[in-house]
Design a protein around this motif. Structure first.
Motif, PDB file in Angstrom:
ATOM      1  N   ALA A 144      13.549  -1.221   2.074  1.00  0.00           N
ATOM      2  CA  ALA A 144      12.148  -1.653   1.974  1.00  0.00           C
ATOM      3  C   ALA A 144      11.844  -2.217   0.596  1.00  0.00           C
ATOM      4  N   PHE A 145      11.189  -3.361   0.586  1.00  0.00           N
ATOM      5  CA  PHE A 145      10.524  -3.839  -0.621  1.00  0.00           C
ATOM      6  C   PHE A 145       9.118  -3.228  -0.561  1.00  0.00           C
ATOM      7  N   VAL A 146       8.628  -2.749  -1.693  1.00  0.00           N
ATOM      8  CA  VAL A 146       7.227  -2.291  -1.700  1.00  0.00           C
ATOM      9  C   VAL A 146       6.448  -3.107  -2.728  1.00  0.00           C
ATOM     10  N   LEU A 147       5.354  -3.699  -2.289  1.00  0.00           N
ATOM     11  CA  LEU A 147       4.504  -4.474  -3.194  1.00  0.00           C
ATOM     12  C   LEU A 147       3.603  -3.495  -3.935  1.00  0.00           C
ATOM     13  N   VAL A 148       3.734  -3.450  -5.259  1.00  0.00           N
ATOM     14  CA  VAL A 148       2.927  -2.482  -6.031  1.00  0.00           C
ATOM     15  C   VAL A 148       2.263  -3.164  -7.221  1.00  0.00           C
ATOM     16  N   ARG A 149       1.032  -2.713  -7.505  1.00  0.00           N
ATOM     17  CA  ARG A 149       0.326  -3.275  -8.663  1.00  0.00           C
ATOM     18  C   ARG A 149       0.839  -2.662  -9.959  1.00  0.00           C
ATOM     19  N   ASP A 150       1.291  -1.407  -9.853  1.00  0.00           N
ATOM     20  CA  ASP A 150       1.648  -0.657 -11.050  1.00  0.00           C
ATOM     21  C   ASP A 150       2.986   0.027 -10.758  1.00  0.00           C
ATOM     22  N   GLY A 181       0.804  -1.228   0.000  1.00  0.00           N
ATOM     23  CA  GLY A 181       0.000   0.000   0.000  1.00  0.00           C
ATOM     24  C   GLY A 181       0.834   1.274   0.000  1.00  0.00           C
ATOM     25  N   ALA A 182       2.095   1.170  -0.467  1.00  0.00           N
ATOM     26  CA  ALA A 182       3.002   2.331  -0.384  1.00  0.00           C
ATOM     27  C   ALA A 182       2.629   3.453  -1.347  1.00  0.00           C
ATOM     28  N   THR A 183       1.743   3.176  -2.324  1.00  0.00           N
ATOM     29  CA  THR A 183       1.304   4.265  -3.209  1.00  0.00           C
ATOM     30  C   THR A 183       0.075   4.978  -2.635  1.00  0.00           C
ATOM     31  N   GLY A 184      -0.441   4.497  -1.524  1.00  0.00           N
ATOM     32  CA  GLY A 184      -1.672   5.061  -0.968  1.00  0.00           C
ATOM     33  C   GLY A 184      -1.404   6.265  -0.067  1.00  0.00           C
ATOM     34  N   LEU A 185      -2.477   6.880   0.376  1.00  0.00           N
ATOM     35  CA  LEU A 185      -2.388   8.090   1.213  1.00  0.00           C
ATOM     36  C   LEU A 185      -1.508   7.849   2.439  1.00  0.00           C
ATOM     37  N   LEU A 186      -1.833   6.809   3.202  1.00  0.00           N
ATOM     38  CA  LEU A 186      -1.078   6.552   4.432  1.00  0.00           C
ATOM     39  C   LEU A 186       0.245   5.846   4.137  1.00  0.00           C
ATOM     40  N   HIS A 229       6.734   4.702  -9.300  1.00  0.00           N
ATOM     41  CA  HIS A 229       7.808   5.656  -9.613  1.00  0.00           C
ATOM     42  C   HIS A 229       7.323   7.098  -9.437  1.00  0.00           C
ATOM     43  N   ARG A 230       6.043   7.340  -9.744  1.00  0.00           N
ATOM     44  CA  ARG A 230       5.504   8.691  -9.506  1.00  0.00           C
ATOM     45  C   ARG A 230       5.499   8.992  -8.001  1.00  0.00           C
TER      46      ARG A 230
END
Ligand SMILES: NC(=O)c1ccc[n+]([C@@H]2O[C@H](COP(=O)([O-])OP(=O)(O)OC[C@H]3O[C@@H](n4cnc5c(N)ncnc54)[C@H](OP(=O)(O)O)[C@@H]3O)[C@@H](O)[C@H]2O)c1
Length: 365
Positions: free
Chosen positions: A33-39, A11-16, A44-45
């Motif tokens: 940190a590894f971040v699990l991202v769908r996109d 959830g690293a692209t989310g608000l919190l 990167h943004r």
């Protein structure tokens, strides 16, 4: 800690999530940190907004896919290296049907726990939840696992409750960090991400909310991103937080509903143009009367009224289920409480007004 160590954040692209990750990295220069991202493009943004994140490795995946949909090499690296998982990813839509909410929030958490179980060292799972897992419960809401017997207002609450149970049952070490509703970034009132509360306020401002459920003693508990992100970042990895449920909530700083509607109205009424429109405060009514009102709209209302009532129905019933979130654990662990809602409500209203939200009818669904 002096040696490098790694965590997985969802959830690293989310608000919190982005606010938590930024704080975790700033607090510990040895943290990776590894971040699990769908996109990965979206990540990167986000990373550009956060500044130089050379210590973060994006891993493509999805909570809804078996094994979180990660490539075997990425999974192996995570299982070898991570000592903690900070799990924030969720479907946060109040109107999601139960199958969808469960697929992401409950089964997705199950998959996160399976990764934790496969890790080489025992892993701390910091699970970010919502205070509204309390569902239809009223009164003082304790920082512990509730029973399921009172039910929930929406499938989001239910699926997050079910996820908490899985975490408590399966994680070797866990902390559950329950946030109240985030309404602005910090006490300056700036709003980065609009949500259901802002949309409901937009409807009230346009005179489209004739009735609102509530009872004597209803309060509105709300928090800032800064408070919640600080709390998660400070407690996620701390040994003395293990095994605790923590309410990152306003608690005693929640605002009575009637007062909140009044100060909102009075703030808007300082604008003569708005005052001239003669918009009245919504009538506060019990849940049964509100349900009749909803049913009438469903039968005879026009399409936009139906959409408005439908969208509100997924969360406004909470206003008639008065709660006070106990924050004893939070205050003991953090050494402070949340800023009272009174401190940021008017700045938040001013910010929302200044940025001129789009038509509330168009955006309500
Ligand atoms: N904000 C609040 O008011 C509030 C209040 C109480 C509790 N919480 C809890 O706090 C956590 C974070 O909330 P938030 O407001 O930051 O949420 P958000 O802004 O809606 O972000 C949700 C995050 O989850 C990710 N996500 C959604 N579905 C996913 C999937 N199938 N697989 C992988 N990632 C997925 C999203 O990734 P994409 O970028 O790919 O969409 C995004 O990073 C959630 O667990 C929520 O329940 C939030």
């Amino acid at each position: 800690m002096s040696a490098d160590h790694s965590i997985l954040v969802t959830g690293a692209t989310g608000l919190l999530g982005r606010a938590v990750l930024a704080r975790l990295l700033a607090a510990d220069s040895h943290l990776r940190a590894f971040v699990l991202v769908r996109d990965v493009g979206r990540w990167h943004r986000t990373a550009r907004e956060l500044g130089n994140q050379s210590r973060v490795l994006p891993v493509h995946g999805d909570l809804c896919a078996d094994g979180l949909g990660m490539e075997p090499d990425a999974r192996a690296a995570i299982c070898r290296d991570v000592t903690a998982i900070v799990h924030l990813a969720a479907d946060t839509t109040f109107s999601s049907p139960v199958d969808r909410a469960r697929a992401v929030n409950t089964l997705g958490t199950q998959r996160v726990l399976e990764i934790a179980d496969d890790c080489e060292t025992p892993v701390r799972v910091a699970h970010v939840s919502t205070a509204f897992v309390a569902g239809r419960r009223t009164g003082v809401i304790a920082e512990d696992l509730h029973s399921a017997n009172m039910g929930w207002v929406n499938a989001y609450e239910q699926s997050k409750y079910e996820a908490e149970r899985l975490v408590m049952d399966q994680a070797a070490s866990w902390v559950i960090l329950r946030s109240s509703t985030v309404v602005c970034d910090d006490v300056s009132g700036q709003v980065t991400q609009t949500n259901a509360v802002h949309r409901a306020l937009g409807l009230y401002r346009h005179g489209l909310v004739a009735m609102m459920p509530g009872v004597v003693g209803s309060t509105v508990d709300a928090v800032t991103t800064a408070f919640v992100a600080d709390g998660i970042a400070r407690l996620a990895l701390r040994d003395d937080a293990a095994g605790n449920v923590v309410h990152l909530c306003a608690g005693d700083g929640a605002l009575p509903l009637v007062e909140l509607l009044d100060i909102t109205y009075e703030r808007w009424a300082t604008n003569p143009a708005w005052r001239k429109r003669g918009i009245v405060r919504p009538v506060i009514t019990d849940l049964m009367t509100y349900s009749l009102f909803e049913r009438t709209i469903a039968e005879v209302g026009d399409a936009s009224l139906k959409r408005i009532a439908g969208a509100l129905s997924h969360f406004v019933p909470q206003l008639a289920l008065p709660k006070r979130f106990d924050t004893t654990n939070a205050e003991a662990l953090l050494g402070c409480g949340a800023p009272p809602v009174r401190d940021f409500w008017i700045p938040m209203l001013d910010h929302l007004h200044a940025r001129g939200a789009a038509s509330p009818i168009a955006r309500v669904a």
